[in-house]
Design a protein around this motif. Sequence first.
Motif, PDB file in Angstrom:
ATOM      1  N   THR A 118     -53.515  -6.376  56.977  1.00 57.54           N
ATOM      2  CA  THR A 118     -52.195  -5.900  57.552  1.00 57.54           C
ATOM      3  C   THR A 118     -51.228  -6.825  57.352  1.00 57.54           C
ATOM      4  O   THR A 118     -49.977  -6.531  57.356  1.00 57.54           O
ATOM      5  CB  THR A 118     -52.111  -5.164  58.965  1.00 57.54           C
ATOM      6  OG1 THR A 118     -52.653  -6.249  59.687  1.00 57.54           O
ATOM      7  CG2 THR A 118     -53.276  -3.917  59.219  1.00 57.54           C
ATOM      8  N   ARG A 119     -51.626  -8.205  57.271  1.00 53.63           N
ATOM      9  CA  ARG A 119     -50.521  -9.459  57.390  1.00 53.63           C
ATOM     10  C   ARG A 119     -50.499 -10.176  56.019  1.00 53.63           C
ATOM     11  O   ARG A 119     -50.787 -11.542  56.232  1.00 53.63           O
ATOM     12  CB  ARG A 119     -50.585 -10.029  58.491  1.00 53.63           C
ATOM     13  CG  ARG A 119     -50.327  -9.199  59.811  1.00 53.63           C
ATOM     14  CD  ARG A 119     -50.775  -9.912  61.059  1.00 53.63           C
ATOM     15  NE  ARG A 119     -49.895 -11.124  61.264  1.00 53.63           N
ATOM     16  CZ  ARG A 119     -50.027 -12.143  61.968  1.00 53.63           C
ATOM     17  NH1 ARG A 119     -51.357 -11.927  62.918  1.00 53.63           N
ATOM     18  NH2 ARG A 119     -49.388 -13.208  62.438  1.00 53.63           N
ATOM     19  N   GLU A 157     -53.972 -14.009  54.456  1.00 55.62           N
ATOM     20  CA  GLU A 157     -54.052 -12.868  55.339  1.00 55.62           C
ATOM     21  C   GLU A 157     -53.813 -13.483  56.766  1.00 55.62           C
ATOM     22  O   GLU A 157     -54.906 -13.931  57.358  1.00 55.62           O
ATOM     23  CB  GLU A 157     -55.513 -12.327  55.186  1.00 55.62           C
ATOM     24  CG  GLU A 157     -55.501 -10.598  55.725  1.00 55.62           C
ATOM     25  CD  GLU A 157     -54.455 -10.214  56.744  1.00 55.62           C
ATOM     26  OE1 GLU A 157     -54.730 -10.436  58.006  1.00 55.62           O
ATOM     27  OE2 GLU A 157     -53.536  -9.577  56.375  1.00 55.62           O
ATOM     28  N   ARG A 158     -52.579 -13.343  57.344  1.00 53.38           N
ATOM     29  CA  ARG A 158     -52.466 -14.125  58.642  1.00 53.38           C
ATOM     30  C   ARG A 158     -53.289 -13.635  59.758  1.00 53.38           C
ATOM     31  O   ARG A 158     -53.556 -14.423  60.623  1.00 53.38           O
ATOM     32  CB  ARG A 158     -50.790 -14.061  58.626  1.00 53.38           C
ATOM     33  CG  ARG A 158     -49.791 -14.572  58.012  1.00 53.38           C
ATOM     34  CD  ARG A 158     -50.181 -16.143  57.430  1.00 53.38           C
ATOM     35  NE  ARG A 158     -49.127 -16.429  56.530  1.00 53.38           N
ATOM     36  CZ  ARG A 158     -49.249 -17.559  55.851  1.00 53.38           C
ATOM     37  NH1 ARG A 158     -50.057 -18.541  56.246  1.00 53.38           N
ATOM     38  NH2 ARG A 158     -48.196 -17.936  55.110  1.00 53.38           N
ATOM     39  N   GLY A 159     -53.707 -12.327  59.674  1.00 52.31           N
ATOM     40  CA  GLY A 159     -54.359 -11.812  61.013  1.00 52.31           C
ATOM     41  C   GLY A 159     -55.773 -12.589  61.095  1.00 52.31           C
ATOM     42  O   GLY A 159     -56.137 -13.078  61.814  1.00 52.31           O
ATOM     43  N   GLU A 163     -56.138 -15.243  63.927  1.00 60.32           N
ATOM     44  CA  GLU A 163     -56.831 -14.337  65.029  1.00 60.32           C
ATOM     45  C   GLU A 163     -58.258 -14.326  64.977  1.00 60.32           C
ATOM     46  O   GLU A 163     -58.663 -13.834  65.857  1.00 60.32           O
ATOM     47  CB  GLU A 163     -55.960 -12.921  65.011  1.00 60.32           C
ATOM     48  CG  GLU A 163     -54.405 -12.939  65.286  1.00 60.32           C
ATOM     49  CD  GLU A 163     -54.167 -11.563  64.889  1.00 60.32           C
ATOM     50  OE1 GLU A 163     -54.862 -10.674  64.637  1.00 60.32           O
ATOM     51  OE2 GLU A 163     -52.933 -11.598  64.575  1.00 60.32           O
ATOM     52  N   ARG A 164     -58.738 -15.148  64.159  1.00 60.10           N
ATOM     53  CA  ARG A 164     -60.228 -15.077  63.998  1.00 60.10           C
ATOM     54  C   ARG A 164     -60.762 -16.584  64.385  1.00 60.10           C
ATOM     55  O   ARG A 164     -61.765 -17.059  63.435  1.00 60.10           O
ATOM     56  CB  ARG A 164     -60.592 -14.452  62.849  1.00 60.10           C
ATOM     57  CG  ARG A 164     -60.350 -13.330  62.493  1.00 60.10           C
ATOM     58  CD  ARG A 164     -60.919 -12.143  63.273  1.00 60.10           C
ATOM     59  NE  ARG A 164     -60.622 -10.871  62.952  1.00 60.10           N
ATOM     60  CZ  ARG A 164     -61.505 -10.178  62.413  1.00 60.10           C
ATOM     61  NH1 ARG A 164     -62.312 -10.409  61.692  1.00 60.10           N
ATOM     62  NH2 ARG A 164     -60.868  -8.835  62.238  1.00 60.10           N
ATOM     63  N   GLY A 171     -58.554 -16.906  56.439  1.00 61.55           N
ATOM     64  CA  GLY A 171     -57.538 -15.984  56.033  1.00 61.55           C
ATOM     65  C   GLY A 171     -57.027 -16.569  54.626  1.00 61.55           C
ATOM     66  O   GLY A 171     -56.170 -16.119  54.238  1.00 61.55           O
ATOM     67  N   PHE A 248     -44.596 -14.139  57.254  1.00 65.40           N
ATOM     68  CA  PHE A 248     -44.989 -14.223  58.718  1.00 65.40           C
ATOM     69  C   PHE A 248     -43.887 -14.926  59.430  1.00 65.40           C
ATOM     70  O   PHE A 248     -43.766 -14.711  60.504  1.00 65.40           O
ATOM     71  CB  PHE A 248     -46.428 -14.977  58.912  1.00 65.40           C
ATOM     72  CG  PHE A 248     -46.398 -16.458  58.841  1.00 65.40           C
ATOM     73  CD1 PHE A 248     -46.695 -16.963  60.285  1.00 65.40           C
ATOM     74  CD2 PHE A 248     -46.531 -17.159  57.800  1.00 65.40           C
ATOM     75  CE1 PHE A 248     -46.910 -18.440  60.232  1.00 65.40           C
ATOM     76  CE2 PHE A 248     -46.481 -18.553  58.022  1.00 65.40           C
ATOM     77  CZ  PHE A 248     -46.695 -18.966  59.125  1.00 65.40           C
ATOM     78  N   HIS A 255     -44.845  -8.404  55.308  1.00 62.55           N
ATOM     79  CA  HIS A 255     -46.147  -8.412  55.021  1.00 62.55           C
ATOM     80  C   HIS A 255     -46.150  -7.712  53.530  1.00 62.55           C
ATOM     81  O   HIS A 255     -45.515  -6.820  53.061  1.00 62.55           O
ATOM     82  CB  HIS A 255     -47.227  -7.869  56.119  1.00 62.55           C
ATOM     83  CG  HIS A 255     -47.000  -8.526  57.177  1.00 62.55           C
ATOM     84  ND1 HIS A 255     -47.018  -9.856  57.361  1.00 62.55           N
ATOM     85  CD2 HIS A 255     -46.578  -8.087  58.427  1.00 62.55           C
ATOM     86  CE1 HIS A 255     -46.841 -10.053  58.718  1.00 62.55           C
ATOM     87  NE2 HIS A 255     -46.723  -9.027  59.326  1.00 62.55           N
TER      88      HIS A 255
END
Length: 281
Positions: A118-119, A157-159, A163-164, A171, A248, A255
């Motif tokens: 999504t990002r 992929e910024r998510g 976030e991982r 990403g 971002f 996005h």
Amino acid sequence: MKLVRYGRRGGERPGLIDADGVLRDLAAHVPDIDPATLAPKALAALRRVDARTLPAVPGRPRLGVPVAGVGKIVAAGLNYRAHAAAGHTLPDEPILFLKAPSSLCGARDAVRLPPGATRGDWEVELALVIGRRASRVTPEHALAHVAGYCIANDVSERGLQFERGPTWDKGKSCDTFCPLGPWLVTRDEIPDPQALDLQLTLDGATMQASNTADMLFTCAELIACASRYMTLHPGDVLLTGTPPGSGFLRSPPRHLRHGETMRLGIAGLGVQCSRVAVSPA
């Protein structure tokens, strides 16, 4: 010289773009544009070839990754002053991370975001391709280890990136997340890599526009720094960072969307154009 690899994925042939923009086949002279071809003596031999004697390639074939056998992709983060200044403390030395070589794709290949992404984001970057082994080199001698330059898109992929876990690799390393090319321009044609305009548009709207003069650490300094921590081998690729304008950091964030087209250009290095596809979850 402008060196290319053209043809279907996995079956690319070596070629060059002549002074008139015609694609010529190089297979009679080298088996591929690979680490051996990037050696100074091998490039010097290719320069002596009269391009007019090479077979012209008809049509508009796919252009693959311009270098075969890439061992590693070393990337620099926050390496443009204006980009780093947007909410970050300027680093005292280059921020380095790795992208998987499996993320490479051709300059016209589709960029495929992974299921659930999504990002998705873009980053136009000057890429250096190493032609001579570099270990603990000084900035003064660093550029002598470069075979040539090309355009790269450090797709993210910024998510997955933020976030991982604390590392960025998740990403940054998805398949198709490093379009490279369209061709490799040999070092002799780029007298000053710190004086190149670069830009990226998304569906025709300008997202990034800057000049490599804004780098915090020059290409030579990046090579010197990276070579202190790891040996750079022929065929390795070094991404030198991106100017401001990534999605971002926009307000509101922007996005990538399915069907959009990213067009990247760097002075003297051509243009790459990638269509975005989002894989279904």
